[in-house]
Design an enzyme around this catalytic site. Structure first.
Site: not given
Length: 182
Positions: A23, A153, A155
């Site tokens: 991002c 994202h 993660e």
């Protein structure tokens, strides 16, 4: 800062390091030239960049992405064609590049991930490509693949995260990064 640029260059050239930008991290990597060029360099008018989403506002949702190239060490645990359900949350995530640059990225296998529809086709449809990225690009790498920038994202995964969403969520990016050094 020349000292920071020198340290980054040494990390990449002498220490065989890896870099990942997700991002806003992707925004930093592309603005510095680290993706797609693999080095910090002055940006030019025709350099690829990230800009405002087509709708002119923030988007936050789960999207489908497909692995377009797994030449990057970050994607070694994936196969080309694998799809993942990934969280996105950004207002400036639209990847733009000239046709000439796109041809180079495609030829070099630097387009790592793309936004796809339910039939796994890259698309400009806003329901699947939330920002209008050129060629539905979600992530790109440096030519050697060690630097990876992506909007989604990756993660944001875990046993209790987005449980009600179908599809594989773990792109094994972090596992692959660790395995690179084993």
């Amino acid at each position: 800062n020349p000292k920071v640029a020198e340290a980054v260059n040494e990390f990449l050239t002498k220490q065989d390091g890896l870099m990942l930008g997700i991002c806003n991290g992707f925004q930093a990597l592309i603005k510095l030239g680290l993706v797609p060029y693999g080095e910090i360099r002055e940006t030019t008018v025709d350099a690829p960049t990230l800009t405002y989403n087509n709708i002119g506002r923030h988007q936050s949702k789960i999207v489908r992405t497909r692995i377009a190239s797994n030449k990057s060490p970050w994607l070694k645990a994936t196969e080309v064609g694998d799809t993942h359900s990934i969280a996105i949350s950004h207002g400036e995530g639209k990847f733009v590049a000239s046709e000439e640059v796109m041809r180079q990225l495609i030829a070099n296998g630097q387009i790592a991930t793309q936004y796809v529809d339910f039939n796994d086709n890259a698309t400009y449809d806003i329901d699947f490509n939330p920002n209008g990225s050129t060629y539905a690009v979600e992530g790109i790498t440096s030519a050697d693949g060690r630097i990876f920038g992506k909007m989604g994202h990756s993660e944001r995964i875990g046993e209790h995260v987005i449980k009600n969403i179908i599809g594989e969520k773990d792109q094994k990016i972090f596992e692959s990064g660790v395995n690179y050094f084993k």
